[in-house]
Design a protein around this motif. Structure first.
Motif, PDB file in Angstrom:
ATOM      1  N   GLU A 255      36.384  69.209  73.445  1.00  0.00           N
ATOM      2  CA  GLU A 255      35.238  68.454  72.932  1.00  0.00           C
ATOM      3  C   GLU A 255      35.647  67.147  72.265  1.00  0.00           C
ATOM      4  OE1 GLU A 255      32.083  70.428  70.971  1.00  0.00           O
ATOM      5  OE2 GLU A 255      32.547  72.381  71.797  1.00  0.00           O
ATOM      6  N   ALA A 256      36.958  66.895  72.211  1.00  0.00           N
ATOM      7  CA  ALA A 256      37.438  65.714  71.483  1.00  0.00           C
ATOM      8  C   ALA A 256      37.159  64.419  72.236  1.00  0.00           C
ATOM      9  CB  ALA A 256      38.938  65.833  71.210  1.00  0.00           C
ATOM     10  N   ARG A 257      36.809  64.529  73.524  1.00  0.00           N
ATOM     11  CA  ARG A 257      36.538  63.311  74.294  1.00  0.00           C
ATOM     12  C   ARG A 257      35.189  62.701  73.937  1.00  0.00           C
ATOM     13  NH1 ARG A 257      37.822  65.119  80.408  1.00  0.00           N
ATOM     14  NH2 ARG A 257      37.016  67.099  79.661  1.00  0.00           N
ATOM     15  N   THR A 258      34.290  63.494  73.343  1.00  0.00           N
ATOM     16  CA  THR A 258      32.934  63.019  73.043  1.00  0.00           C
ATOM     17  C   THR A 258      32.772  62.843  71.543  1.00  0.00           C
ATOM     18  OG1 THR A 258      32.178  64.351  74.902  1.00  0.00           O
ATOM     19  CG2 THR A 258      30.494  63.469  73.440  1.00  0.00           C
ATOM     20  N   PRO A 259      32.502  61.633  71.061  1.00  0.00           N
ATOM     21  CA  PRO A 259      32.317  61.444  69.619  1.00  0.00           C
ATOM     22  C   PRO A 259      30.958  61.966  69.164  1.00  0.00           C
ATOM     23  CG  PRO A 259      31.963  59.374  70.779  1.00  0.00           C
ATOM     24  CD  PRO A 259      32.400  60.367  71.812  1.00  0.00           C
ATOM     25  N   LEU A 260      30.868  62.321  67.890  1.00  0.00           N
ATOM     26  CA  LEU A 260      29.589  62.671  67.284  1.00  0.00           C
ATOM     27  C   LEU A 260      28.892  61.378  66.890  1.00  0.00           C
ATOM     28  CD1 LEU A 260      30.610  65.613  64.942  1.00  0.00           C
ATOM     29  CD2 LEU A 260      29.342  65.775  67.077  1.00  0.00           C
ATOM     30  N   ILE A 261      27.626  61.254  67.251  1.00  0.00           N
ATOM     31  CA  ILE A 261      26.897  60.008  66.993  1.00  0.00           C
ATOM     32  C   ILE A 261      25.551  60.327  66.360  1.00  0.00           C
ATOM     33  CG2 ILE A 261      25.791  57.999  68.059  1.00  0.00           C
ATOM     34  CD1 ILE A 261      27.903  58.130  70.270  1.00  0.00           C
ATOM     35  N   ILE A 262      25.242  59.683  65.245  1.00  0.00           N
ATOM     36  CA  ILE A 262      23.886  59.700  64.690  1.00  0.00           C
ATOM     37  C   ILE A 262      23.256  58.384  65.099  1.00  0.00           C
ATOM     38  CG2 ILE A 262      22.524  59.612  62.576  1.00  0.00           C
ATOM     39  CD1 ILE A 262      24.466  61.515  61.296  1.00  0.00           C
ATOM     40  N   SER A 263      22.115  58.461  65.770  1.00  0.00           N
ATOM     41  CA  SER A 263      21.552  57.243  66.338  1.00  0.00           C
ATOM     42  C   SER A 263      20.069  57.116  66.029  1.00  0.00           C
ATOM     43  CB  SER A 263      21.779  57.235  67.853  1.00  0.00           C
ATOM     44  OG  SER A 263      21.239  58.402  68.429  1.00  0.00           O
ATOM     45  N   GLY A 264      19.567  55.912  66.237  1.00  0.00           N
ATOM     46  CA  GLY A 264      18.143  55.625  66.093  1.00  0.00           C
ATOM     47  C   GLY A 264      17.633  54.985  67.366  1.00  0.00           C
ATOM     48  N   PRO A 265      16.312  54.987  67.599  1.00  0.00           N
ATOM     49  CA  PRO A 265      15.767  54.471  68.864  1.00  0.00           C
ATOM     50  C   PRO A 265      15.939  52.966  69.002  1.00  0.00           C
ATOM     51  CG  PRO A 265      14.003  55.022  67.336  1.00  0.00           C
ATOM     52  CD  PRO A 265      15.274  55.484  66.708  1.00  0.00           C
ATOM     53  N   ALA A 266      16.136  52.533  70.244  1.00  0.00           N
ATOM     54  CA  ALA A 266      16.246  51.104  70.552  1.00  0.00           C
ATOM     55  C   ALA A 266      15.092  50.719  71.468  1.00  0.00           C
ATOM     56  CB  ALA A 266      17.590  50.815  71.209  1.00  0.00           C
ATOM     57  N   GLN A 267      15.213  49.587  72.129  1.00  0.00           N
ATOM     58  CA  GLN A 267      14.155  49.081  73.004  1.00  0.00           C
ATOM     59  C   GLN A 267      13.920  50.037  74.179  1.00  0.00           C
ATOM     60  OE1 GLN A 267      15.047  45.208  74.509  1.00  0.00           O
ATOM     61  NE2 GLN A 267      13.224  45.076  75.781  1.00  0.00           N
ATOM     62  N   LEU A 397      24.006  54.616  64.587  1.00  0.00           N
ATOM     63  CA  LEU A 397      23.935  54.377  63.137  1.00  0.00           C
ATOM     64  C   LEU A 397      25.237  54.784  62.457  1.00  0.00           C
ATOM     65  CD1 LEU A 397      20.339  55.756  62.428  1.00  0.00           C
ATOM     66  CD2 LEU A 397      21.007  53.426  63.022  1.00  0.00           C
ATOM     67  N   ALA A 398      25.867  55.832  62.985  1.00  0.00           N
ATOM     68  CA  ALA A 398      27.152  56.298  62.447  1.00  0.00           C
ATOM     69  C   ALA A 398      27.818  57.167  63.503  1.00  0.00           C
ATOM     70  CB  ALA A 398      26.943  57.102  61.168  1.00  0.00           C
ATOM     71  N   SER A 399      29.132  57.136  63.572  1.00  0.00           N
ATOM     72  CA  SER A 399      29.830  57.968  64.565  1.00  0.00           C
ATOM     73  C   SER A 399      31.222  58.325  64.065  1.00  0.00           C
ATOM     74  CB  SER A 399      29.940  57.228  65.901  1.00  0.00           C
ATOM     75  OG  SER A 399      30.888  56.198  65.831  1.00  0.00           O
ATOM     76  N   VAL A 400      31.744  59.448  64.586  1.00  0.00           N
ATOM     77  CA  VAL A 400      33.107  59.873  64.281  1.00  0.00           C
ATOM     78  C   VAL A 400      33.576  60.790  65.403  1.00  0.00           C
ATOM     79  CG1 VAL A 400      32.461  61.950  62.957  1.00  0.00           C
ATOM     80  CG2 VAL A 400      34.608  60.787  62.429  1.00  0.00           C
ATOM     81  N   THR A 401      34.853  60.741  65.733  1.00  0.00           N
ATOM     82  CA  THR A 401      35.403  61.668  66.726  1.00  0.00           C
ATOM     83  C   THR A 401      35.885  62.922  66.004  1.00  0.00           C
ATOM     84  OG1 THR A 401      37.600  60.693  66.522  1.00  0.00           O
ATOM     85  CG2 THR A 401      36.185  59.815  68.259  1.00  0.00           C
ATOM     86  N   PHE A 402      35.993  64.020  66.745  1.00  0.00           N
ATOM     87  CA  PHE A 402      36.482  65.256  66.135  1.00  0.00           C
ATOM     88  C   PHE A 402      37.924  65.084  65.662  1.00  0.00           C
ATOM     89  CE2 PHE A 402      33.136  67.528  68.693  1.00  0.00           C
ATOM     90  CZ  PHE A 402      32.412  67.923  67.588  1.00  0.00           C
ATOM     91  N   GLN A 403      38.709  64.296  66.430  1.00  0.00           N
ATOM     92  CA  GLN A 403      40.101  64.095  66.000  1.00  0.00           C
ATOM     93  C   GLN A 403      40.139  63.513  64.592  1.00  0.00           C
ATOM     94  OE1 GLN A 403      39.045  62.933  69.078  1.00  0.00           O
ATOM     95  NE2 GLN A 403      40.749  62.844  70.512  1.00  0.00           N
ATOM     96  N   ASN A 404      39.359  62.458  64.381  1.00  0.00           N
ATOM     97  CA  ASN A 404      39.420  61.791  63.088  1.00  0.00           C
ATOM     98  C   ASN A 404      38.691  62.561  61.994  1.00  0.00           C
ATOM     99  OD1 ASN A 404      41.082  59.519  63.444  1.00  0.00           O
ATOM    100  ND2 ASN A 404      39.501  58.534  64.661  1.00  0.00           N
TER     101      ASN A 404
END
Length: 946
Positions: A255-267, A397-404
């Motif tokens: 699962e380390a290839r996919t970062p965790l992302i908190i996001s908000g809507p765009a256009q 809005l914010a992101s981090v990988t499992f590695q970090n």
């Protein structure tokens, strides 16, 4: 061993003066290899492997724990809890955890024996020691890893810093927390569990516990959410001291290839996706190039020309515009994502459509990943392909990988059944060593060599035949497949053959526990997509505890002890019948790209010394064989003239496949390592920003920080408009005057100051400092010191968050194009580092300007503005009250004196007071009595701002 014979022949040749032929050279090379292997084997026998030496080194410690067992068995339940208090005090007084380890483990073992009826094996204690030392304990399926985690968790929780136990899904987090909380409770410790959509208060309580169970996703998201909060008391996590990661290879590698992302809507660009999606099926194979090894696809020149024509015809691309023009970047991006959605992503393998929604499937576990979406518009392209509602794209809005994220912990440890193949990556990325813990009982499973068929049809016919043979003798069979599509195709074949079976894939995930509990019963056949990380043992004869719970639920008034005894006796007979039939037969229909996933599937059989068998059935048409397999193998099969339905079975085939898998694993490791190098750049900046936020939230008074920012902005303005080493007539004082008003809210006679005799840029700076400090002092007096502190804190945090979001988006754009620098013989990583650093500095400069600008413009409301706000609030309240009255039945008036006396009606202090008309209230100050006559101060009554 070839050693003595090899050296004797070489000596004889040398004595005879014989010249060596090409054939002799070949023999010598082969013999020398055999000789070296022989010496390697001899060395291992004499000195043992590094793993053997680690196991041997802690055996005295295990003996010490065992020697303490009688002492702790003699303790009362209260005595066990008292021991925990004693250990806590000793740790607080400076004693190391290693010194306390034997006693703590002995105490924990006794608590587990009393609360669960489970006495930990010596191998489980070994696993616990290795986890405490910060290693990965590789323990086979069924060796009791859930119980193993309690030992190091208990020991490290004595520090009071909290321990996190990480699982792969919410079901396991809740199950393990509920199960093991009995052990921790018996030791006088608290247990918490974190899950999605958990109330904030409950989540904070869970993190405050001594031991907290949670999924990797929820831990990562909570870390990001905490660093978006504006108050310390709202933060959930209390630090990152020690984490034990269950199924560590699945979490830290797969699962380390996919970062965790908190996001908000765009256009919203739904129409563009739908329009482009209609063009993609018109493409032919000559229009694009597919690289299955790299999982990438790109347009050929013919494809670009064809698309350009079709986009012009569809009106998406203006007639005078080419796909190669800079203005076409967005359209090209959407077209590329549409192509990827159609060519690289397959329904029922990479995703399923459920209730009109595209849900991704984890390729390693076969589970649905609800709530997870692909980024960069790829998910929207798949939604267009499947005709689903297209949700807007998101902005990060914010992101981090499992590695970090997991490298934040002071100490990290992990458990899994398969980690040795990825030992290099664990050490290089996380600093984790891998220790293979011996099984409690010798493994009795028989592992067959792979059987390779020419075609998929021949392979599946052989599989059905093999399943039928096992089923007829009552041997339970677990059939492993790589996709939903193949599991359902095999299900149809078994149905046609008249074999009753269960199917476990992303469509039946709700029945997972039930299906797995039945998989070890006599004659059961279970088809499952990847069994990695399922977290549930397949027990021979079925799961006795599940049977007992079902029987008690069906007959709640019966004698529970009698019910248990009867079922356990029947189960013992069923278990023996399954063992006599050969135990669980794991039959895999394909090899996975990763050896670990194959080993995990194989490890489902032969738990705790049970008999079992495993076999892999392959064909030259399988993805792995077709993409990575050796062409020589196909030639060998053709040369042998194999008959229809015949397979080649030989250890050489296994070795060839393992080499292919090792190549794929190596390539995936390189990809993850490269991704991590890029993410490390952002991670360093993320740590700075999050640390700054934390310091701001912890600080009582931020006036000094704000003053430093303000003075820095003034310095930058002076440096810009009054450069060093220039004369006064070269200064742009008019520009400085305008900039000071705009960015610092300062209307000062800077033009006149500059014309004074003997004034230099240093004098101007000092006067500007004084003017800006005086302005902020006025604001502090107007608002009050406490209010001003709150305003400064909120403006700082909000501005940091806004600037960080913009910075993340900028870095994403930079990342997407920096690879092209390679064509100019420049290292993309170094280019990314340099530009990211410059962008970060620019962001900090802009942050200082924005904070200074906002604070210079903030001011208290005038009386007129207050009145307007009050009127708006009253109008809103009256509108809500009218809406409620219209919706509710009219209450009947209650006579005065019935029950309690009616409330006294207040007498207004101002003649003509009308509650709905603020103009009739007079002009009271905020601390005067309210003119309505309520007796309250105006600010607490009709003068409330909210």
């Amino acid at each position: 061993m070839a050693g003595p014979r090899f050296f004797a022949v070489l000596w004889a040749m040398r004595q005879a003066g014989k010249r060596l032929t090409a054939q002799d050279h070949t023999w010598i090379i082969a013999a020398s290899r055999e000789n070296m292997l022989g010496f390697g084997t001899l060395a291992k026998k004499v000195f043992g492997t590094p793993n053997d030496r680690k196991i041997k080194s802690i055996r005295p410690l295990i003996a010490k724990i065992n020697a303490l067992e009688p002492e702790f068995e003699a303790l009362s339940d209260e005595g066990i809890i008292a021991k925990t208090d004693e250990f806590r005090k000793r740790v607080a007084d400076g004693e190391s955890l290693d010194d306390i380890l034997p006693e703590a483990f002995a105490n924990c073992r006794e608590a587990a024996r009393r609360s669960l009826g489970l006495r930990a094996f010596d191998t489980q204690l070994m696993g616990g020691v290795f986890l405490h030392q910060g290693n990965i304990a590789e323990m086979k399926t069924g060796e009791g890893k859930t119980l193993v985690a309690t030992f190091p968790a208990y020991l490290n929780a004595l520090t009071g810093k909290g321990v996190h136990i990480v699982t792969v899904n919410d079901y396991l987090a809740k199950r393990d927390a509920e199960w093991m909380s009995k052990v921790y409770g018996a030791l006088g410790m608290t247990t918490g569990v974190v899950y999605p959509q958990q109330p904030d208060e409950e989540k904070r309580e869970a993190y405050a516990c001594d031991v907290t169970y949670a999924t990797n996703n929820e831990l990562g998201f909570d870390y990001l959410r905490d660093n978006m909060k504006s108050d310390l008391k709202d933060m959930a996590q209390r630090g990152h001291y020690f984490a034990i990661v269950d199924e560590v290879d699945s979490i830290l590698i797969d699962e380390a290839r996919t970062p965790l992302i908190i996001s908000g809507p765009a256009q919203d660009r739904s129409e563009l996706y739908i329009t482009i999606d209609k063009l993609i099926p018109e493409l032919t194979e000559e229009h694009y190039t597919l690289d299955e090894k790299a999982k990438s696809v790109s347009f050929t020149d013919e494809g670009n020309e064809f698309l350009e024509e079709r986009l012009h015809a569809a009106g998406i691309l203006p007639p005078e515009q080419s796909l190669y023009d800079p203005e076409s970047t967005t359209i090209v991006h959407h077209v590329n994502q549409g192509l990827r959605a159609h060519v690289l992503f397959t329904k029922d393998k990479d995703y399923i459509v459920r209730d009109g929604e595209v849900v991704l499937i984890d390729e390693f576990t076969g589970r649905m990943m609800a709530g997870r979406r692909l980024s960069d518009g790829l998910h929207q392209a798949i939604e267009a392909k499947e005709g689903c509602d297209i949700r807007p794209e998101n902005v990060t809005l914010a992101s981090v990988t499992f590695q970090n994220y997991f490298r934040l912990y002071d100490k990290l440890a992990g458990m899994t059944g398969t980690a040795a193949t990825e030992a290099e990556e664990f050490m290089e990325i996380y600093g984790l060593g891998v220790v293979e813990v011996p099984t409690n009982k010798p493994i009795a499973r028989i592992d067959d060599n792979d059987a390779v068929y020419r075609t998929a049809r021949e392979k599946y016919e052989a599989i059905i035949k093999e399943i039928k043979a096992a089923h007829e003798k009552g041997q339970p069979v677990l059939v492993g497949t790589t996709s939903i599509e193949k599991s359902e195709m095999l299900s149809q074949m078994l149905t046609a053959a008249g074999i009753e079976h269960n199917v476990l894939n992303a469509r039946q995930h709700e029945r997972e526990a039930e299906i797995v509990a039945d998989a070890g019963k006599l004659g059961k056949v279970t088809i499952a997509t990847n069994m990695a990380g399922r977290g549930t043992d397949i027990k021979l004869g079925g799961n006795v505890e599940v049977k007992i719970m079902e029987a008690i639920a069906a007959n709640p008034d019966g004698d529970h002890e009698t019910i248990r005894a009867e079922i356990e006796a029947a189960h013992a007979a069923d278990e023996q019948a399954v063992k006599d039939a050969g135990g669980l037969f794991v039959l895999a229909t394909e090899r996975h790209e990763s050896r670990r996933i194959d080993n995990q599937l194989r490890g489902r059989s032969g738990r705790q010394g049970d008999p079992g068998r495993s076999a892999f059935f392959l064909s030259l048409e399988d993805d792995l064989m077709r993409i990575f397999g050796s062409e020589r193998l196909e030639k060998v099969l053709s040369t042998l003239g194999m008959e229809e339905g015949e397979a080649i079975v030989h250890p050489w085939v296994n070795k060839s496949l393992e080499r292919a898998q090792a190549k794929v694993e190596g390539r995936n490791f390189d990809i993850r390592k490269q991704l991590l190098k890029f993410d490390d750049v952002m991670n360093d900046q993320r740590k700075v920003i999050f640390k700054q936020r934390m310091e701001i939230m912890q600080a009582e008074d931020l006036s000094e920080i704000v003053q430093d920012m303000r003075h820095q902005v003034l310095d930058d303005l002076v440096d810009t408009y009054m450069p060093a080493n220039t004369y006064a007539d070269q200064w742009n004082t008019e520009g400085l005057y305008a900039a000071l008003i705009e960015k610092a809210g300062l209307d000062v006679p800077v033009i006149r100051w500059a014309e004074e005799e003997g004034v230099d840029d240093g004098d101007i700076r000092e006067r500007l400092y004084e003017a800006s400090d005086a302005l902020m002092a006025e604001k502090k007096e107007a608002f009050g010191e406490e209010s001003m502190r709150t305003i400064e804190k909120q403006i700082l945090l909000q501005t940091i968050d806004a600037k960080w979001r913009e910075h993340i988006l900028t870095l994403e754009h930079l990342r997407s194009v920096v690879g092209f620098r390679g064509y100019a013989q420049r290292d993309p990583l170094n280019e990314y580092k340099n530009e990211a650093f410059q962008l970060f500095e620019s962001m900090l400069d802009a942050l200082r300007v924005d904070v200074t600008q906002q604070l210079s413009r903030v001011r208290p409301l005038t009386e007129e503005e207050q009145q307007q706000m009050i009127q708006q609030l009253i109008a809103q309240q009256q509108g809500l009250q009218r809406a409620r009255q219209a919706a509710a039945p009219t209450p009947q008036p209650e006579p005065v004196g019935a029950g309690e006396a009616a409330a006294e009606v207040p007498v207004p202090l101002v003649e003509g007071f009308d509650e709905s008309d603020p103009a009739t209230w007079g002009n009271p100050s905020r601390n005067e009595p309210c003119p309505c006559g309520s007796g309250k101060k105006f600010k607490h009554c009709h003068g409330r701002l909210a």
